[in-house]
Design an enzyme around this catalytic site. Sequence first.
Site, PDB file in Angstrom:
ATOM      1  N   ASP A  32       0.870  -1.158   0.000  1.00  0.00           N
ATOM      2  CA  ASP A  32       0.000   0.000   0.000  1.00  0.00           C
ATOM      3  C   ASP A  32       0.923   1.228   0.000  1.00  0.00           C
ATOM      4  OD1 ASP A  32      -2.307   1.705   0.506  1.00  0.00           O
ATOM      5  OD2 ASP A  32      -1.617   1.780   2.584  1.00  0.00           O
ATOM      6  N   ASP A  34      -0.275   5.112   1.156  1.00  0.00           N
ATOM      7  CA  ASP A  34      -0.553   6.037   2.258  1.00  0.00           C
ATOM      8  C   ASP A  34      -0.448   5.345   3.614  1.00  0.00           C
ATOM      9  OD1 ASP A  34      -1.072   8.362   0.749  1.00  0.00           O
ATOM     10  OD2 ASP A  34      -3.109   7.703   0.330  1.00  0.00           O
TER      11      ASP A  34
END
EC number: 3.1.3.75
Length: 268
Positions: A32, A34
Amino acid sequence: MRRCCEGVGLPCLFKGVGMASPRPPRYLLVFDFDETIINENSDDSIVRAAPGQALPEHIRQTFREGFYNEYMQRVLAYMGDQGVKMGDFKTVYENIPLSPGMPDLFQFLSKNHELFEIILISDANMFGIECSLRAAGFYSLFRKIFSNPSGFDKRGYFTLGPYHSHKCLDCPANMCKRKILTEYLAERAQEEVEFERVFYVGDGANDFCPSVTLTSADVAFPRKGYPMHRMTQEMEKKQPGAFQATVVPWESAAEVARHLQELLKKKC
């Protein structure tokens, strides 16, 4: 079966990049972005480029759960109206700090790049991700990046679109990471690339959705104390054994590097 921002012209659109490996790797590593690779939510970070580094209340009140992508389109339109340009956004993205230990993990992966195929699945946007990764010096590690298409229109406004549509009831309307990961594994299998294990490094609720599809051979690395971690714990309490992957929570990404290092030692 196992399964630039530099030199960008106007208008422009970013959606996916690719770099082929010389030979099939043994492991797939999924990141991922963020609050995983970077230590902030980049959508919140770009508000630093807005006048007064804040959004007006009438914009903030338009947010609806599950429709964050649409909300960010309105935020970016407002920032465009306020005269915020590409260079302003680029500066913010380039200065977002990496999460603790992330440089250590990326350096480990650089040294063992032939063993890992690395992809990124993020509900942020392509322009911001590319700016951040290039500034950090780790952009070339990634074979492919899946994120919302973004660019700059003729007015110089930062524009954002949804990644795709899907039928998953657990994910935001614009992106289901499970669908992306499942399709990627199927595509690679068709290309006769199958992985011994899949590793997933994330933090959010939208990272929990794809991690549920992992097998007992795989490893989920949820950031400790974040939604993905809490959701794996809740599933284990309610349905023991339903979450099949090994769960290795992390506070520093150096812990992820150490786990992968130990796995490689055992394989030798």
